[in-house]
Design an enzyme around this catalytic site. Structure first.
Site, short mmCIF file in Angstrom:
data_model
loop_
_atom_site.label_atom_id
_atom_site.label_comp_id
_atom_site.label_asym_id
_atom_site.label_seq_id
_atom_site.Cartn_x
_atom_site.Cartn_y
_atom_site.Cartn_z
N GLY A 96 9.63 15.20 -0.53
CA GLY A 96 9.07 14.45 -1.66
C GLY A 96 9.41 15.01 -3.03
O GLY A 96 8.62 14.89 -3.95
N SER A 97 10.63 15.58 -3.18
CA SER A 97 10.95 16.09 -4.52
C SER A 97 11.23 14.93 -5.48
O SER A 97 10.90 15.02 -6.67
CB SER A 97 12.11 17.09 -4.49
N ASN A 98 11.81 13.86 -5.02
CA ASN A 98 11.98 12.68 -5.90
C ASN A 98 10.64 12.06 -6.25
O ASN A 98 10.43 11.60 -7.37
CB ASN A 98 12.90 11.64 -5.25
N MET A 136 12.85 7.66 5.37
CA MET A 136 13.99 7.61 6.28
C MET A 136 13.80 6.60 7.42
O MET A 136 14.15 6.88 8.57
CB MET A 136 14.27 9.02 6.83
N ARG A 137 13.28 5.46 7.12
CA ARG A 137 13.13 4.39 8.12
C ARG A 137 13.91 3.17 7.68
O ARG A 137 13.95 2.88 6.47
CB ARG A 137 11.66 3.96 8.20
N ASN A 168 15.31 2.15 -4.28
CA ASN A 168 15.59 3.34 -3.47
C ASN A 168 16.53 4.25 -4.23
O ASN A 168 17.33 3.80 -5.04
CB ASN A 168 16.24 2.90 -2.15
N HIS A 194 19.57 6.97 -3.46
CA HIS A 194 20.47 7.31 -2.34
C HIS A 194 21.48 8.36 -2.82
O HIS A 194 22.02 8.22 -3.93
CB HIS A 194 21.20 6.05 -1.87
N VAL A 204 21.22 -2.32 4.84
CA VAL A 204 20.87 -0.93 4.49
C VAL A 204 21.78 -0.39 3.37
O VAL A 204 23.00 -0.51 3.44
CB VAL A 204 20.97 -0.03 5.75
N ASP A 205 21.16 0.23 2.36
CA ASP A 205 21.87 0.87 1.22
C ASP A 205 22.86 -0.07 0.55
O ASP A 205 23.96 0.34 0.14
CB ASP A 205 22.61 2.15 1.69
#
Ligand code: GAR
Length: 319
Positions: free
Chosen positions: A15-17, A90-91, A107, A109, A144-145
């Site tokens: 959880g640093s972000n 990460m899901r 998000n 990335h 995704v992404d």
């Protein structure tokens, strides 16, 4: 000051972000506040940090993936979140969940998207001999992404960098990029340009309408270019009103009083219009009900439209 967007953060680990977002939101002029931190792992270390910072945390107990996303949705609604920020979550998110929050999930990335979607981004960049790595903030879509990129920071790859040393520097860039881009993204809905464009789309969906400025404010008329009548006019923090929004006609003083009475935060009587039937709707808020705005525009259109356009509608009403 404009209303702050209510952001919920989903994490899976460190959880640093998340911490970068929480610290950014401590500035009074930050466009968002963090109203909830949750995720798929009740033991994620980031949750302890969020709690220590006085942020509401939800530790979910679920048996399978579908249940997790139901519980997440419920927790987000309970916290009245406007936006969801993924921060090392990460899901893979199911399409129906993304649909319910369309355009409202972002998000971070660790690559320069569209390069290196998925996992092991740093190892791939180093192995490919790239000279630049970096990070991206993007809107989350069902692929995704893959959603629209809102911002990126390039990070030079040094000779001898390992995936780990590179990851450390990219993380520093993530912490700078994410709060800034998120603030810009959630703030856009409160700008005059964005609100005017949205109202314009709805106004011009109605039959025989055109845009025309009224005393310098964008407005929309129904009828011919020569003899049309205004049914919607934007206002921008004028005449003592500290907000941005729209003036529309209502059916009379009774309806105006009812609207203002039921929702004084949203509706107001525009002082400078005297005892007319124009009512003000404040639109520089989060969670504006745009279907409702469309209905008010249609009502206003109908009040001023020439009889030849409303004849059919009246016939349908009488039917
Ligand atoms: C961050 O580097 C983030 O970009 C990445 O996981 C890390 C989480 O660190 N996310 C992804 O790879 C998502 N596809 P953090 O928990 O300290 O923020």
């Amino acid at each position: 000051m404009a209303e702050r967007a209510r952001v919920a953060i989903l994490i899976s680990g460190r959880g640093s972000n998340m911490a970068a977002l929480i610290y950014a939101a401590k500035a009074e002029d930050c466009a968002f506040e963090v109203v909830l931190v949750t995720g798929d792992r009740p033991d994620a270390p980031g949750l302890t940090l969020a709690e220590a910072e006085g942020v509401r945390v939800a530790r979910l107990g679920y048996a399978h993936k579908a249940e997790l996303f139901e519980q997440l949705d419920e927790a987000l609604r309970e916290a009245r979140a406007d936006y969801v920020a993924l921060a090392g979550f990460m899901r893979i998110i199911p399409a129906d969940f993304i649909g319910r929050w369309a355009g409202r999930i972002v998000n971070v990335h660790p690559s320069l998207l569209p390069k290196y979607k998925g996992l092991d981004t740093h190892a791939l960049a180093v192995a490919a001999g790239d000279r630049q790595a970096g990070c991206s903030v993007h809107v989350v879509t069902a692929e995704v992404d893959d959603g629209p990129v809102l911002g990126q920071t390039e990070v030079a790859i040094l000779p001898g960098d390992s995936p780990e040393t590179l990851a450390e520097r990219v993380l520093i860039a993530e912490h700078q990029l994410y709060p800034r881009v998120l603030a810009e993204y959630v703030g856009r809905e409160q700008s005059l340009e964005w609100i005017t464009a949205r109202v314009g789309e709805l106004a011009q969906d109605l039959p025989e309408t055109h845009a025309r400025t009224s005393h310098g404010s964008p407005g929309w008329r129904v009828g011919s270019q020569a003899a049309g009548k205004f049914f919607a006019i934007m206002f921008n923090r004028h005449h003592g009103e500290d907000s941005i929004g729209l003036l529309v006609k209502c059916t009379g003083q009774d309806e105006m009083a009812q609207l203002i009475d039921a929702d004084p935060d949203i509706y107001f009587r525009p002082a400078y219009y005297g005892p007319s039937d124009w009512v003000g709707i404040r639109l520089d808020r989060h969670g504006v009900d745009w279907d409702h705005v469309a209905q008010r525009l249609a009502t206003s259109w109908r009040i001023v439209a020439p009889p030849r356009l409303t004849k059919l509608l009246r016939a349908a009403d009488d039917f």
